[in-house]
Design a protein around this motif. Structure first.
Motif, short mmCIF file in Angstrom:
data_model
loop_
_atom_site.label_atom_id
_atom_site.label_comp_id
_atom_site.label_asym_id
_atom_site.label_seq_id
_atom_site.Cartn_x
_atom_site.Cartn_y
_atom_site.Cartn_z
N SER A 131 28.89 34.41 34.06
CA SER A 131 28.36 34.19 35.41
C SER A 131 26.85 34.01 35.36
CB SER A 131 28.71 35.36 36.31
OG SER A 131 30.10 35.50 36.41
N GLN A 179 31.69 33.88 41.90
CA GLN A 179 32.84 34.67 41.48
C GLN A 179 33.40 35.48 42.66
OE1 GLN A 179 32.07 36.83 37.90
NE2 GLN A 179 34.14 37.63 37.77
N ASP A 237 33.00 29.50 39.22
CA ASP A 237 33.10 30.80 38.55
C ASP A 237 34.45 31.42 38.89
OD1 ASP A 237 32.62 33.07 37.14
OD2 ASP A 237 30.64 33.45 38.01
N GLU A 238 35.37 31.32 37.96
CA GLU A 238 36.73 31.85 38.11
C GLU A 238 37.41 31.38 39.40
OE1 GLU A 238 37.08 35.88 36.97
OE2 GLU A 238 35.71 35.60 35.30
MG LIG Z 1 31.60 36.56 35.89
#
Ligand SMILES: [Mg+2]
Ligand SMILES: Nc1ncnc2c1ncn2[C@@H]1O[C@H](COP(=O)(O)OP(=O)(O)OP(=O)(O)O)[C@@H](O)[C@H]1O
Lengths: 263, 268
Positions: A55, A99, A176-177
């Motif tokens: 991240s 995220q 992010d994810e």
């Molecule tokens: Mg992360």
């Protein structure tokens, strides 16, 4: 196949070049020399351990975090040396999915998306409302524009965050994810969206994910991080066929997530 | 022994100074960062399109929403000033003096100071908690990622609203406090309303009211800017937000009383 021809085409320009990035927070050396390239109209997947600094790396690309050393070139300009004005101009080209979604909790879902549309476009209210509806629709959310983010589930927030990130059809999107915390069906929808963003709109993306199934669906090129360094970079085939034990660990650890085991 | 000596720094006589040095260097670090934040805000203040959307909302939060508490505090301040002034007077002093005392002390000192202390809690804590939460949930990063200038977007409207609305609140508070003084005089201290009003008229000076308003302006700036600084640079999750919020209340209260003294010394 179209995808591999893109990858093998040597004439493609490099758009984001990450070189020897180091970063420490207090006592903790998080990144120790990360380098990899992101190519035009490709989706690069970053794999790595939790807490490995993925991240942080994404935030460095749009200049939210400054590396201790190393350079990050976007369109051949070094982000780490930009002044604030240049940074803002550059950020304009990016969509960023955080995220934790990072929705503005004092605004409704619709206002979250409208905020940057109002600022950065000359669109009328009607056009803005239509784009909000459209952006929410493509992430599979309808009739939530008037809702406050606090009353959404985690997965729904994530999708609103995604809608906000892509509403202006940026040139680059950093995810992010994107599929963490989503059910299989919705996750597949998001994977398809990321793929479409590339094939239909020619958007260049970086995807950080722990979901190896999703990684292989969306990724053209991979960067595997380990201990703050780049363990391996390569195309999907190269990663899948890698003999490296550490790399295999990432792929195999996620076997239960693959298509065959899902049902 | 040399080994234990270096190993056990806690007993070293220099530690005391080391701690002071560390604390003061942390203080100067904060000060430098606060100043650069303010400088940034000031330099971009002409760029009103960055924050104009938020300024109305902040004026409502800081001004409108604070009216009940300002009215409440000011009314009681006025009443208690009247009652205590009457109590302290010798019998041969004319009762009208109470009116003079109330209007002087209310305009010059009591309303601005007490209102500011109350608002340091209410407004300051709200701002720090809000911005701190935005920081730890990455909402400030998200603003920056959307190519917004987060300082102009978040901090400028709050500080400007504070500078605008505090004086308005203080004028309001002055009025309520004087009415409270009148009520206190008539109802508790048995002073005829006429005497109170005459005393008040005889000693009212516009410059006293203006002094109070100038103070309010400074207090408004200090409270909102310190609160913004505390929130904007929060570290350490929700625990950090809690600590920063408490820090804001303490810091702004201290700053207000110190500034009150300095402004009185300079302007009176
Ligand atoms: Mg992360
Ligand atoms: N602002 C910060 N201050 C201090 N430490 C930080 C900060 N940001 C990140 N870190 C630390 O850097 C490390 C990497 O964090 P990061 O969030 O990038 O990990 P990650 O690879 O994204 O992990 P995950 O997969 O769990 O999301 C962590 O140990 C984290 O504590």
């Amino acid at each position: 196949m179209q995808v591999s021809s893109l990858i093998l085409n040597p004439g493609l320009s490099l758009l984001i070049r990450i070189q020897n990035i180091w970063k420490r927070f207090g006592e903790k050396q998080v990144l120790r020399g990360i380098s990899f390239d992101v190519r035009d109209k490709e989706t690069t997947v970053v794999l790595g351990r939790s807490g490995g600094g993925k991240s942080v790396l994404l935030k460095m690309i749009i200049g939210l975090v400054k590396p201790d050393s190393g350079s990050i070139e976007v369109d051949s300009k070094d982000v780490t040396k930009m002044n604030y004005k240049e940074l803002r101009a550059m950020r304009f080209k990016f969509g960023f999915l955080f995220q934790g979604a990072a929705l503005f909790d004092s605004m409704t879902v619709g206002e979250n998306i409208a905020l940057s549309l109002r600022r950065h476009t000359g669109w009328t209210e009607k056009e803005i409302n239509e784009s909000i509806e459209f952006a929410l629709h493509i992430v599979g959310l309808d009739n939530v524009a008037e809702v406050m983010p606090s009353s959404l589930s985690g997965g729904m927030k994530k999708r609103v965050g995604l809608a906000r990130a892509v509403a202006l059809t940026p040139r680059y999107v950093l995810y992010d994810e994107p599929t963490t915390g989503l059910d299989m069906e919705t996750a597949d929808g998001i994977n398809l969206l990321i793929k479409d963003m590339r094939t239909k709109l020619g958007i260049t993306s970086i995807v950080v994910t722990h979901d190896i199934h999703s990684a292989f669906v969306v990724g053209d090129r991979f960067a595997v991080l380990e201990n703050g360094t780049t363990l391996m970079t390569g195309t999907r085939e190269e990663i899948q066929q890698s003999e490296n034990e550490e790399v295999r660990k990432y792929i195999n650890s996620s076997l239960p997530m693959t298509e065959g085991n899902r049902a | 022994m040399a080994e234990t000596y270096t190993g056990n720094v806690q007993n070293h006589p220099l530690t005391f100074f080391a701690i002071i040095g560390e604390r003061s260097s942390a203080f100067f670090e904060h000060l430098a960062r606060y100043c650069s934040l303010m400088w940034w805000m000031l330099r971009n203040v002409h760029n009103a399109k960055e924050y104009s959307r938020n300024i109305y909302q902040q004026m409502v939060m800081i001004g409108n929403d604070s009216i009940p508490i300002v009215v409440f505090v000011s009314a009681f301040v006025g009443m208690v000033t009247a009652v205590q002034s009457a109590y302290q007077l010798y019998d041969w002093i004319p009762r009208a003096v109470v009116g003079s005392l109330v209007v002087k002390s209310v305009l010059l000192e009591l309303t601005p100071l007490l209102t500011a202390l109350v608002l340091a809690g209410k407004v300051g804590a709200t701002i720090t908690a809000e911005l701190g939460t935005m920081r730890v949930t990455e909402q400030i990063d998200a603003l920056e990622a959307l190519a917004f200038d987060s300082i102009s977007f978040l901090i400028t409207p709050r500080v400007l609203s504070g500078m605008l609305m505090f004086p308005v609140l203080i004028i309001f508070g002055d009025l309520v406090a004087i009415i409270g003084g009148l009520i206190g005089s008539v109802a508790v201290a048995n002073i005829p309303a006429e005497a109170f009003i005459n005393g008040m008229k005889s000693s009212f000076e516009t410059k006293d009211a203006i002094f109070g308003i100038i103070k309010a302006n400074f207090f408004g700036f200090t409270i909102t800017s310190v609160a913004c600084y505390q929130g904007y640079y929060v570290e350490g999750g929700s625990e950090g937000v809690g600590k920063a919020t408490m820090g804001t209340v303490v810091l702004t209260c201290l700053a207000v009383v110190v500034m009150d003294f300095i402004l009185a010394s300079i302007l009176l």
